[in-house]
Scaffold this motif. Sequence first.
Motif, PDB file in Angstrom:
ATOM      1  N   ILE A 223      45.071  38.545  33.878  1.00  0.00           N
ATOM      2  CA  ILE A 223      44.740  39.704  34.718  1.00  0.00           C
ATOM      3  C   ILE A 223      44.030  40.814  33.950  1.00  0.00           C
ATOM      4  O   ILE A 223      43.024  41.349  34.425  1.00  0.00           O
ATOM      5  CB  ILE A 223      46.003  40.251  35.413  1.00  0.00           C
ATOM      6  CG1 ILE A 223      46.603  39.182  36.330  1.00  0.00           C
ATOM      7  CG2 ILE A 223      45.671  41.505  36.207  1.00  0.00           C
ATOM      8  CD1 ILE A 223      45.655  38.711  37.426  1.00  0.00           C
ATOM      9  N   PRO A 224      44.483  41.202  32.751  1.00  0.00           N
ATOM     10  CA  PRO A 224      43.762  42.259  32.021  1.00  0.00           C
ATOM     11  C   PRO A 224      42.309  41.876  31.730  1.00  0.00           C
ATOM     12  O   PRO A 224      41.390  42.694  31.862  1.00  0.00           O
ATOM     13  CB  PRO A 224      44.578  42.410  30.726  1.00  0.00           C
ATOM     14  CG  PRO A 224      45.945  41.949  31.097  1.00  0.00           C
ATOM     15  CD  PRO A 224      45.729  40.820  32.056  1.00  0.00           C
TER      16      PRO A 224
ATOM     17  N   SER B 110      40.369  49.366  46.985  1.00  0.00           N
ATOM     18  CA  SER B 110      41.756  49.771  46.705  1.00  0.00           C
ATOM     19  C   SER B 110      42.637  48.554  46.467  1.00  0.00           C
ATOM     20  O   SER B 110      43.540  48.579  45.615  1.00  0.00           O
ATOM     21  CB  SER B 110      42.302  50.616  47.860  1.00  0.00           C
ATOM     22  OG  SER B 110      42.360  49.859  49.055  1.00  0.00           O
ATOM     23  N   LEU B 111      42.389  47.461  47.192  1.00  0.00           N
ATOM     24  CA  LEU B 111      43.156  46.231  46.975  1.00  0.00           C
ATOM     25  C   LEU B 111      42.827  45.624  45.608  1.00  0.00           C
ATOM     26  O   LEU B 111      43.712  45.108  44.924  1.00  0.00           O
ATOM     27  CB  LEU B 111      42.856  45.222  48.087  1.00  0.00           C
ATOM     28  CG  LEU B 111      43.401  45.579  49.478  1.00  0.00           C
ATOM     29  CD1 LEU B 111      42.896  44.589  50.523  1.00  0.00           C
ATOM     30  CD2 LEU B 111      44.922  45.597  49.463  1.00  0.00           C
ATOM     31  N   ALA B 112      41.558  45.692  45.221  1.00  0.00           N
ATOM     32  CA  ALA B 112      41.164  45.187  43.899  1.00  0.00           C
ATOM     33  C   ALA B 112      41.873  45.972  42.799  1.00  0.00           C
ATOM     34  O   ALA B 112      42.343  45.397  41.806  1.00  0.00           O
ATOM     35  CB  ALA B 112      39.641  45.281  43.738  1.00  0.00           C
TER      36      ALA B 112
ATOM     37  N   LEU C  39      44.506  44.174  40.122  1.00  0.00           N
ATOM     38  CA  LEU C  39      44.083  44.141  38.722  1.00  0.00           C
ATOM     39  C   LEU C  39      44.793  45.177  37.862  1.00  0.00           C
ATOM     40  O   LEU C  39      44.663  45.159  36.636  1.00  0.00           O
ATOM     41  CB  LEU C  39      42.566  44.354  38.626  1.00  0.00           C
ATOM     42  CG  LEU C  39      41.698  43.281  39.291  1.00  0.00           C
ATOM     43  CD1 LEU C  39      40.234  43.685  39.234  1.00  0.00           C
ATOM     44  CD2 LEU C  39      41.903  41.930  38.619  1.00  0.00           C
ATOM     45  N   GLY C  40      45.525  46.082  38.499  1.00  0.00           N
ATOM     46  CA  GLY C  40      46.218  47.127  37.747  1.00  0.00           C
ATOM     47  C   GLY C  40      45.266  48.106  37.102  1.00  0.00           C
ATOM     48  O   GLY C  40      45.541  48.631  36.016  1.00  0.00           O
TER      49      GLY C  40
ATOM     50  N   ASN D 274      38.866  43.628  33.237  1.00  0.00           N
ATOM     51  CA  ASN D 274      37.785  44.101  32.385  1.00  0.00           C
ATOM     52  C   ASN D 274      36.447  43.492  32.808  1.00  0.00           C
ATOM     53  O   ASN D 274      35.411  44.177  32.858  1.00  0.00           O
ATOM     54  CB  ASN D 274      38.084  43.738  30.930  1.00  0.00           C
ATOM     55  CG  ASN D 274      37.065  44.320  29.965  1.00  0.00           C
ATOM     56  OD1 ASN D 274      36.769  45.504  30.008  1.00  0.00           O
ATOM     57  ND2 ASN D 274      36.537  43.470  29.097  1.00  0.00           N
ATOM     58  N   ALA D 275      36.462  42.198  33.139  1.00  0.00           N
ATOM     59  CA  ALA D 275      35.240  41.520  33.592  1.00  0.00           C
ATOM     60  C   ALA D 275      34.750  42.103  34.914  1.00  0.00           C
ATOM     61  O   ALA D 275      33.545  42.275  35.127  1.00  0.00           O
ATOM     62  CB  ALA D 275      35.505  40.023  33.745  1.00  0.00           C
ATOM     63  N   PHE D 276      35.696  42.429  35.785  1.00  0.00           N
ATOM     64  CA  PHE D 276      35.343  43.004  37.085  1.00  0.00           C
ATOM     65  C   PHE D 276      34.676  44.366  36.924  1.00  0.00           C
ATOM     66  O   PHE D 276      33.665  44.667  37.568  1.00  0.00           O
ATOM     67  CB  PHE D 276      36.603  43.128  37.947  1.00  0.00           C
ATOM     68  CG  PHE D 276      36.367  43.770  39.289  1.00  0.00           C
ATOM     69  CD1 PHE D 276      35.742  43.085  40.305  1.00  0.00           C
ATOM     70  CD2 PHE D 276      36.765  45.083  39.522  1.00  0.00           C
ATOM     71  CE1 PHE D 276      35.521  43.674  41.543  1.00  0.00           C
ATOM     72  CE2 PHE D 276      36.554  45.685  40.740  1.00  0.00           C
ATOM     73  CZ  PHE D 276      35.932  44.982  41.763  1.00  0.00           C
TER      74      PHE D 276
END
Length: 486
Positions: A277-278, A398-400, A404-405, A282-284
Amino acid sequence: MSLTKKTLKNISAVGLFQVFGKILNLVTLIILARLLSPSDFGIVAIAGILITLVDGLKDFGMSSAVIQRKENVEKSLRTGFSIRLIMSILLFCVVYIVAPLWANFFKDQVISSILKISAIVIIIENFNFIPNTKLTKELRFEKIVISGFLGNISYSAVAIFMAYNGYSFWSLVYGRIIQGVVSSIIFWIINPWKFHLQLDKKIAKELFNYGKYVMATGFIILAFDNLIYTVLGKLIGPTVVGYYIIAYTWATFSSRQIVVIFDKVLFSTFSNISNDIPRLGNAFLKTLKYTSIITIPITLGIFALAPEFVKIVLGEKWAPAILPLQILCIAGLVYSLSSATSSLYLSMGKPNISTILVGMQLFLIILFIIPAAKIFGLIGVASLVSLSGLIFAPISFSLAVKFLGIEGKSFVKILIPPLLSAILMAIFIIGIKEYTKMYDIISKYPLLYLIFLVLSGIIMYVLILFILTNGRLKEDIRMLYSNLIS
């Protein structure tokens, strides 16, 4: 090679051919817009409503389902192909039977002839499935875009030749068929595969379970676009549909032409790191950063230059599309920024999120499109489309953030510099236009004037963005350039 470098290299490979392909498409569209009438585009779009809706059913999300799988890939490919081929033949028959009824609904029998001929594309494009899906899963995008580029060349050559020789809307129809044939042949040459039908019930069930949300999302998006064509075509006529197509195509230029370069790579890349997830977050954020730098100025630039662009490049006959084009730029901006979230949800195994969001957006359109079209015409429909995008894009982001935190301020830091730079650029362009009105430059040197405005806007945008990012823009460009060269 690290995943980041491989992703950037893939984006560069896809981007190189995609840029040439999109330039070719845009030049073709400009030439066809000058050779054909708005009603020619409109009547093909009205016929295409049924084709695209039916065509969306044959895949059932098989491509995305196979890409996301980690085991039994070859069996999955053959099973997916077999299901798609059976569906393609059945759907071709459905279109052929329904064609006269569809034509009667719009009170134009030529639509029936267009449908019966165009429906062959449903079967032809099925033969792209195995090589396209396999190459995508293996991140070999350069071969995919070669096939697409050569297909685009064939479409351009056939459509322009036929339009120039007076074949009106048939030039669009036959150009599309030839494009599908050429693309399928090139795919087979680049990545040969043996025709083999196989239907594994267990794999088919697994593909359906994953793909049903992807298919539903795609089908809703198709319904979204084609509902607008249907309402405008039925209530106002095919000419207005033609105006809408041109306006929507250019307003969503960045989201449908530029962002696709990233989206072809992102789903496969995100899928490879979906458990981290982290790293995924970062990629996102990096994806959002680069897409916003490119797409925001393009969209706001189109908004500022819409009157000059339409009249000078497309011709005076398209003038009624100017205001809808400017309104739809809002939708184009929203779509371009939120496109990465769809790839994110698919890679995380949560395709239902995109389905729900686009479903809600379609529901809003269904509620208000008829009164919007009846009361305000094309302007009302364009405003409704843009408003629906503004409502649901923040929900998707907001969901993303939640999954992804990521802190919300991370989005702000990424989006503010290019957005503010692009707004100032648009104001600068409009200011130049107002100042130069007294000199009547546009009537004397129209094309040179348009080029001058475009170059002035680019220079202003880059300068402001460089200042706002404290010079980091130079490093970002250098990073992308080095990966392109590699």
